[in-house]
Scaffold this motif. Structure first.
Motif, PDB file in Angstrom:
ATOM      1  N   PRO A 139       0.793  -1.238   0.000  1.00 53.57           N
ATOM      2  CA  PRO A 139       0.000   0.000   0.000  1.00 53.57           C
ATOM      3  C   PRO A 139       0.822   1.285   0.000  1.00 53.57           C
ATOM      4  N   THR A 140       2.007   1.272   0.631  1.00 53.82           N
ATOM      5  CA  THR A 140       2.814   2.505   0.697  1.00 53.82           C
ATOM      6  C   THR A 140       4.289   2.197   0.409  1.00 53.82           C
ATOM      7  N   PRO A 141       4.619   1.763  -0.801  1.00 52.37           N
ATOM      8  CA  PRO A 141       6.004   1.371  -1.075  1.00 52.37           C
ATOM      9  C   PRO A 141       6.994   2.524  -1.011  1.00 52.37           C
ATOM     10  N   GLU A 142       6.538   3.750  -1.316  1.00 55.80           N
ATOM     11  CA  GLU A 142       7.444   4.890  -1.365  1.00 55.80           C
ATOM     12  C   GLU A 142       7.871   5.373   0.018  1.00 55.80           C
ATOM     13  N   THR A 143       7.089   5.063   1.029  1.00 58.26           N
ATOM     14  CA  THR A 143       7.380   5.584   2.365  1.00 58.26           C
ATOM     15  C   THR A 143       8.027   4.552   3.283  1.00 58.26           C
ATOM     16  N   VAL A 144       8.198   3.328   2.804  1.00 58.52           N
ATOM     17  CA  VAL A 144       8.779   2.278   3.639  1.00 58.52           C
ATOM     18  C   VAL A 144      10.291   2.457   3.715  1.00 58.52           C
ATOM     19  N   ASN A 145      10.818   2.500   4.925  1.00 57.33           N
ATOM     20  CA  ASN A 145      12.261   2.565   5.161  1.00 57.33           C
ATOM     21  C   ASN A 145      12.690   1.255   5.802  1.00 57.33           C
ATOM     22  N   CYS A 146      13.164   0.338   4.984  1.00 54.81           N
ATOM     23  CA  CYS A 146      13.498  -0.998   5.475  1.00 54.81           C
ATOM     24  C   CYS A 146      14.741  -1.012   6.357  1.00 54.81           C
ATOM     25  N   GLU A 147      15.474   0.112   6.405  1.00 57.14           N
ATOM     26  CA  GLU A 147      16.638   0.183   7.304  1.00 57.14           C
ATOM     27  C   GLU A 147      16.214   0.505   8.732  1.00 57.14           C
ATOM     28  N   ASP A 148      14.983   0.964   8.897  1.00 54.27           N
ATOM     29  CA  ASP A 148      14.448   1.195  10.236  1.00 54.27           C
ATOM     30  C   ASP A 148      13.993  -0.147  10.813  1.00 54.27           C
ATOM     31  N   PRO A 149      14.485  -0.537  11.985  1.00 55.86           N
ATOM     32  CA  PRO A 149      14.170  -1.868  12.533  1.00 55.86           C
ATOM     33  C   PRO A 149      12.676  -2.144  12.642  1.00 55.86           C
ATOM     34  N   LYS A 150      11.925  -1.168  13.106  1.00 59.99           N
ATOM     35  CA  LYS A 150      10.489  -1.392  13.276  1.00 59.99           C
ATOM     36  C   LYS A 150       9.793  -1.546  11.925  1.00 59.99           C
ATOM     37  N   GLN A 151      10.158  -0.711  10.940  1.00 55.31           N
ATOM     38  CA  GLN A 151       9.558  -0.831   9.621  1.00 55.31           C
ATOM     39  C   GLN A 151      10.002  -2.116   8.921  1.00 55.31           C
ATOM     40  N   PHE A 152      11.242  -2.536   9.204  1.00 55.55           N
ATOM     41  CA  PHE A 152      11.708  -3.811   8.657  1.00 55.55           C
ATOM     42  C   PHE A 152      10.829  -4.953   9.161  1.00 55.55           C
ATOM     43  N   ARG A 153      10.544  -4.963  10.458  1.00 58.75           N
ATOM     44  CA  ARG A 153       9.716  -6.028  11.031  1.00 58.75           C
ATOM     45  C   ARG A 153       8.284  -5.965  10.494  1.00 58.75           C
ATOM     46  N   SER A 154       7.753  -4.760  10.389  1.00 53.65           N
ATOM     47  CA  SER A 154       6.393  -4.603   9.883  1.00 53.65           C
ATOM     48  C   SER A 154       6.286  -5.080   8.441  1.00 53.65           C
ATOM     49  N   THR A 155       7.311  -4.769   7.644  1.00 47.26           N
ATOM     50  CA  THR A 155       7.299  -5.185   6.243  1.00 47.26           C
ATOM     51  C   THR A 155       7.374  -6.701   6.121  1.00 47.26           C
ATOM     52  N   LEU A 156       8.212  -7.313   6.948  1.00 53.74           N
ATOM     53  CA  LEU A 156       8.317  -8.765   6.929  1.00 53.74           C
ATOM     54  C   LEU A 156       6.982  -9.411   7.313  1.00 53.74           C
ATOM     55  N   LEU A 157       6.344  -8.863   8.342  1.00 52.24           N
ATOM     56  CA  LEU A 157       5.050  -9.394   8.766  1.00 52.24           C
ATOM     57  C   LEU A 157       4.012  -9.233   7.659  1.00 52.24           C
ATOM     58  N   TRP A 158       4.037  -8.094   6.966  1.00 54.29           N
ATOM     59  CA  TRP A 158       3.082  -7.872   5.865  1.00 54.29           C
ATOM     60  C   TRP A 158       3.303  -8.902   4.759  1.00 54.29           C
ATOM     61  N   LEU A 159       4.562  -9.191   4.445  1.00 55.80           N
ATOM     62  CA  LEU A 159       4.855 -10.184   3.415  1.00 55.80           C
ATOM     63  C   LEU A 159       4.323 -11.559   3.800  1.00 55.80           C
ATOM     64  N   GLU A 160       4.501 -11.939   5.049  1.00 53.79           N
ATOM     65  CA  GLU A 160       4.018 -13.240   5.509  1.00 53.79           C
ATOM     66  C   GLU A 160       2.494 -13.287   5.533  1.00 53.79           C
ATOM     67  N   ASP A 161       1.875 -12.216   6.020  1.00 59.03           N
ATOM     68  CA  ASP A 161       0.411 -12.189   6.128  1.00 59.03           C
ATOM     69  C   ASP A 161      -0.272 -12.158   4.760  1.00 59.03           C
ATOM     70  N   GLN A 162       0.259 -11.335   3.836  1.00 61.83           N
ATOM     71  CA  GLN A 162      -0.453 -11.053   2.589  1.00 61.83           C
ATOM     72  C   GLN A 162       0.001 -11.889   1.395  1.00 61.83           C
ATOM     73  N   LYS A 163       1.264 -12.302   1.380  1.00 60.52           N
ATOM     74  CA  LYS A 163       1.789 -12.930   0.168  1.00 60.52           C
ATOM     75  C   LYS A 163       2.335 -14.349   0.365  1.00 60.52           C
ATOM     76  N   ILE A 164       3.116 -14.553   1.402  1.00 66.09           N
ATOM     77  CA  ILE A 164       3.804 -15.837   1.541  1.00 66.09           C
ATOM     78  C   ILE A 164       2.921 -16.874   2.242  1.00 66.09           C
ATOM     79  N   ARG A 165       2.428 -16.525   3.419  1.00 65.97           N
ATOM     80  CA  ARG A 165       1.516 -17.389   4.199  1.00 65.97           C
ATOM     81  C   ARG A 165       2.135 -18.766   4.449  1.00 65.97           C
ATOM     82  N   HIS A 166       3.421 -18.750   4.799  1.00 66.75           N
ATOM     83  CA  HIS A 166       4.108 -20.015   5.107  1.00 66.75           C
ATOM     84  C   HIS A 166       3.594 -20.607   6.421  1.00 66.75           C
ATOM     85  N   TYR A 167       3.313 -19.727   7.380  1.00 68.97           N
ATOM     86  CA  TYR A 167       2.770 -20.162   8.669  1.00 68.97           C
ATOM     87  C   TYR A 167       1.244 -20.087   8.652  1.00 68.97           C
ATOM     88  N   LYS A 168       0.625 -20.912   9.493  1.00 73.05           N
ATOM     89  CA  LYS A 168      -0.797 -20.723   9.766  1.00 73.05           C
ATOM     90  C   LYS A 168      -0.959 -19.431  10.560  1.00 73.05           C
TER      91      LYS A 168
END
Length: 245
Positions: A12-41
């Motif tokens: 939803p907001t690719p231009e504002t994501v700062n993956c070098e920020d630890p909190k945003q890095f974690r949030s982005t990883l969680l979004w990937l798992e929740d929305q795209k990868i879904r490796h875990y239940k």
């Protein structure tokens, strides 16, 4: 490159994501798992959701092992780039029919700036001048105006337009009707030729020139009115090349 991959994944907001920020890095990883990868239940993602917890790194380390992230990556950003690439592969295999037609030429063509489109409000732009209905309408109109019908519909339509312009316009309707009497050419202003035939021809040419100038002035006035109506419309944005909302 990370933002490009986020765009490809419809973040939803690719231009504002700062993956070098630890909190945003974690949030982005969680979004990937929740929305795209879904490796875990869903219930197994609980530890990854605790992005403010000191235990998050341990949950992330386990996630990398379960996802088989290569161990040779140097830092979190390289790991995240690999995880995004993995998510893109999953997205592709889930929608093969949607993406198989996409190639470099298509992407470059879509990236070209598009010319502004102008939505016409003129009803004549939607007419099919070759249809039987249009031909029948012109034939009926010509019959009512007592104009001989020509095999070429457009020729007949031009004759109708000429008749309306010369005899049925608002300006023409204000003039008194002719009584079929000859035009009093002799009473018009002369040019000064001593030869009577030359004088008569000059007066005729002069009248034709006056008529031509009047037609030109009418066209100029209509153009001015059309431009004024366009520029006076508050919904018009000529910078965008479109009219109306």
């Amino acid at each position: 490159m990370l933002k490009v991959k986020l765009c490809a994944l419809d973040h939803p907001t690719p231009e504002t994501v700062n993956c070098e920020d630890p909190k945003q890095f974690r949030s982005t990883l969680l979004w990937l798992e929740d929305q795209k990868i879904r490796h875990y239940k869903i219930e197994d993602r609980a530890e990854l959701r605790k992005i403010d917890s000191a235990e998050w790194d341990a949950a992330y380390a386990k996630y990398k092992v379960d996802l088989k992230v290569p161990s040779g990556l140097k830092n979190h950003l390289e790991e995240l780039a690999w995880i995004m690439g993995y998510a893109i592969r999953l997205e592709y295999f889930d929608n093969v029919d949607k993406y198989k037609a996409v190639n470099a030429d298509l992407v470059l063509e879509e990236a070209k700036p598009k010319a502004p489109s102008i939505k016409s409000t003129n009803p004549f732009d939607k007419l099919d001048f070759t249809s039987k209905e249009f031909e029948a309408g012109v034939r009926t109109l010509a019959k009512r105006l007592q104009i001989p019908y020509h095999p070429d519909t457009m020729v007949t339509l031009k004759a109708v337009a000429r008749l309306v312009q010369n005899h049925l316009s608002n300006e023409a309707m204000k003039e008194s009707l002719l009584d079929n009497a000859p035009f009093p050419l002799e009473t018009t202003h002369g040019v000064g030729f001593s030869d009577a035939d030359l004088e008569q021809a000059a007066r005729i040419l002069r009248l034709l020139q006056i008529q031509s100038v009047r037609h030109l002035q009418t066209a100029i006035n209509e153009t001015i009115v059309a431009v004024q109506n366009l520029t006076a419309d508050p919904r018009t944005d000529t910078k965008l090349g479109k009219v109306g909302r």
